[in-house]
Design a protein around this motif. Structure first.
Motif, short mmCIF file in Angstrom:
data_model
loop_
_atom_site.label_atom_id
_atom_site.label_comp_id
_atom_site.label_asym_id
_atom_site.label_seq_id
_atom_site.Cartn_x
_atom_site.Cartn_y
_atom_site.Cartn_z
N VAL A 137 -14.19 40.15 16.25
CA VAL A 137 -15.15 38.85 15.96
C VAL A 137 -14.73 38.36 14.62
O VAL A 137 -14.67 36.72 14.76
CB VAL A 137 -15.62 39.12 16.14
CG1 VAL A 137 -16.71 37.98 16.65
CG2 VAL A 137 -16.48 39.75 18.20
N ARG A 138 -14.74 38.85 13.82
CA ARG A 138 -15.22 37.81 12.37
C ARG A 138 -14.11 37.46 12.41
O ARG A 138 -14.01 35.57 11.99
CB ARG A 138 -15.88 38.78 11.10
CG ARG A 138 -16.20 38.11 10.54
CD ARG A 138 -15.84 39.37 9.28
NE ARG A 138 -16.82 38.70 8.11
CZ ARG A 138 -15.09 38.02 7.02
NH1 ARG A 138 -14.16 38.94 7.42
NH2 ARG A 138 -15.60 37.90 5.66
N GLU A 139 -13.25 37.84 12.87
CA GLU A 139 -11.54 37.47 12.65
C GLU A 139 -11.06 36.59 12.95
O GLU A 139 -10.84 35.28 13.13
CB GLU A 139 -10.19 38.51 12.63
CG GLU A 139 -8.88 37.97 12.05
CD GLU A 139 -9.26 37.99 10.01
OE1 GLU A 139 -7.58 36.98 10.34
OE2 GLU A 139 -9.76 38.14 9.80
N SER A 140 -11.68 36.90 14.76
CA SER A 140 -11.12 35.11 15.29
C SER A 140 -11.82 34.30 14.71
O SER A 140 -11.67 33.38 15.16
CB SER A 140 -11.93 35.43 16.50
OG SER A 140 -11.69 34.76 17.55
N ILE A 141 -13.10 34.01 14.18
CA ILE A 141 -13.69 32.85 14.28
C ILE A 141 -13.26 32.49 12.65
O ILE A 141 -13.41 31.17 12.40
CB ILE A 141 -15.81 33.17 14.08
CG1 ILE A 141 -15.98 33.80 15.27
CG2 ILE A 141 -16.43 32.26 13.03
CD1 ILE A 141 -17.56 34.45 14.71
N GLN A 142 -12.81 32.84 11.82
CA GLN A 142 -12.25 32.48 10.49
C GLN A 142 -11.26 31.69 10.99
O GLN A 142 -10.88 31.09 10.19
CB GLN A 142 -12.07 34.48 9.06
CG GLN A 142 -11.72 33.51 8.18
CD GLN A 142 -12.95 33.06 7.48
OE1 GLN A 142 -13.48 33.14 6.29
NE2 GLN A 142 -12.87 31.33 7.24
N GLN A 143 -10.00 32.63 11.67
CA GLN A 143 -9.34 31.95 12.07
C GLN A 143 -9.36 30.34 12.23
O GLN A 143 -8.39 29.97 12.49
CB GLN A 143 -7.85 32.61 12.83
CG GLN A 143 -7.95 33.95 11.97
CD GLN A 143 -6.93 33.71 10.81
OE1 GLN A 143 -6.34 32.83 10.70
NE2 GLN A 143 -7.27 34.22 9.35
N THR A 144 -10.15 30.69 13.67
CA THR A 144 -10.60 29.06 13.85
C THR A 144 -10.77 28.35 12.92
O THR A 144 -10.57 26.63 12.82
CB THR A 144 -11.16 29.64 15.21
OG1 THR A 144 -10.81 30.53 16.25
CG2 THR A 144 -11.35 28.15 15.75
N LEU A 145 -11.44 28.39 12.10
CA LEU A 145 -12.28 27.28 11.51
C LEU A 145 -11.55 26.98 10.97
O LEU A 145 -11.17 26.13 9.87
CB LEU A 145 -13.53 28.35 10.69
CG LEU A 145 -14.60 29.04 10.79
CD1 LEU A 145 -15.43 29.46 9.40
CD2 LEU A 145 -15.83 28.07 11.21
N TYR A 146 -11.11 27.61 9.83
CA TYR A 146 -9.12 27.72 9.04
C TYR A 146 -8.17 26.17 10.13
O TYR A 146 -7.81 25.95 9.21
CB TYR A 146 -8.22 28.85 9.15
CG TYR A 146 -8.53 29.84 7.61
CD1 TYR A 146 -10.30 29.62 7.08
CD2 TYR A 146 -8.63 31.05 7.54
CE1 TYR A 146 -9.79 29.90 5.54
CE2 TYR A 146 -9.04 31.67 6.26
CZ TYR A 146 -10.19 31.48 5.12
OH TYR A 146 -10.70 31.60 4.26
N ARG A 147 -8.06 27.23 11.41
CA ARG A 147 -6.96 26.39 11.82
C ARG A 147 -7.99 24.46 12.16
O ARG A 147 -6.88 23.41 12.15
CB ARG A 147 -7.20 26.21 13.48
CG ARG A 147 -6.32 25.83 14.23
CD ARG A 147 -5.69 26.90 16.32
NE ARG A 147 -7.13 27.25 16.22
CZ ARG A 147 -8.25 26.77 16.95
NH1 ARG A 147 -7.76 25.07 17.43
NH2 ARG A 147 -8.20 27.30 17.42
#
Length: 337
Positions: free
Chosen positions: A316-326
């Motif tokens: 979940v954390r990685e999904s949110i972080q990658q979306t923020l970067y994108r």
């Protein structure tokens, strides 16, 4: 004495003429054909009866006024419902949401993405990043969920401090928030509610501006355990724009301890400009609801597996972080998106 049956007589010595009632040119008109409407006779004027064939008069009360009067009536008579957590849906719809929606649409101009990932019915756990010095991101997410789902409410899980502050705690309860604990979270999820959680807590909302959009630790994965027990999907939520509304440059720790706060922020405008400095900057926001992560395929005892809980938490954390970067890579301007 004159005879009424005579055809002529004299009046004042002059001879009087008797004019037949139905003489030439004074014939009695024929009766209209049976069933024929007099209005259909050629040359006959048609005068509409006042009000006939006219649309009904418009209701002088608008929908908003009628709704307001109904709300006041219900408040005065006590004819409204509050659930076991203190949530007052009618009060939220009539009083809390309108000003928040104005902030959402006019000030932050929020764009939403992935709304198809929000379930139309049934429970789900929404897990979001947290930022902004003052947690307006949770309120804007609640507006997005409500408006994009046609009226579903986001039941947020708040920290203890939220419910200890006068007025703020009452507002939180009545608007659907409850204490961030396993028991309350599971009860809401099993009832089919949309539950929101911000695992970064004060570490996220109060982080310095230099650490913006870098997720803090998500704790021990308590939110994952609640979702596993209830068998509901986890929906990652990524918020862009909240980090810049109050750029936190420093922290006055002495004042924070005196006031019982986790931090007392110093921004470019606060406390230097007083209340004016507390006005959030009008940044352009976007909120993305990620693809749901299902939990109903796991065995009931999976919640006791710490490795599984850790893996799901990290996912979940990685999904949110990658979306923020994108999203950040696509953003051209803090204030125009």
């Amino acid at each position: 004495m004159d005879d009424f049956g005579s055809e002529a007589g004299t009046v004042g010595g002059a001879e009087a003429q008797v004019i037949p009632l139905h003489g030439p040119g004074r014939e009695k008109p024929e009766a209209p054909a049976a069933g024929r409407d007099l209005r259909e006779q050629e040359g006959a004027p048609v005068v509409a009866f006042p009000g006939a064939d006219q649309p009904p008069a418009a209701d002088p009360l608008s929908d908003a006024a009628r709704s307001a009067l109904g709300f006041i009536r219900d408040r005065l008579t006590g004819d409204y419902t509050v659930d076991e957590f203190g949530f007052d849906a009618e009060l939220t719809e009539a009083v809390f949401l309108p000003p928040l929606r104005a902030l959402y649409k006019k000030w932050f101009r929020v764009d939403t993405h992935g709304v198809e990932n929000l379930p139309a019915a049934g429970g789900a756990l929404l897990v979001s990043n947290h930022s902004g010095t003052i947690p307006l991101d949770s309120l804007m997410t609640a507006v997005a969920v409500h408006d994009e789902t046609g009226g579903r409410h986001l039941r947020g899980l708040g920290a203890d401090l939220v419910f200890q502050v006068p007025l703020v705690g009452s507002f939180a309860r009545k608007s659907g928030q409850t204490l961030a604990c396993h028991a309350d979270a599971e009860r809401l999820l099993r009832k089919g509610e949309l539950v929101g959680v911000w695992p970064e807590g004060f570490k996220g909302v109060g982080k310095p501006f230099a650490s913006r959009y870098k997720l803090q630790r998500f704790g021990r994965g308590g939110f994952v355990s609640a979702a596993l027990r209830a068998g509901v999907p986890i929906i990652p939520v990524s918020v862009i724009g909240a980090e810049e509304i109050y750029p936190k440059l420093g922290d006055i720790k002495v004042l924070a301890r005196m006031l019982g706060l986790p931090y007392f922020p110093v921004t470019p405008f606060f406390p230097h400009f007083g209340l004016l400095g507390a006005l959030p900057l009008p940044t352009k926001w976007s909120i993305e609801f990620g693809e749901p992560i299902p939990t109903d395929a796991y065995d009931p005892d999976a919640v006791d597996d710490p490795m599984l809980v850790f893996q799901l938490t990290d996912q979940v954390r990685e999904s949110i972080q990658q979306t923020l970067y994108r999203r950040l890579s696509q953003r051209k301007s803090v204030f125009r998106g």
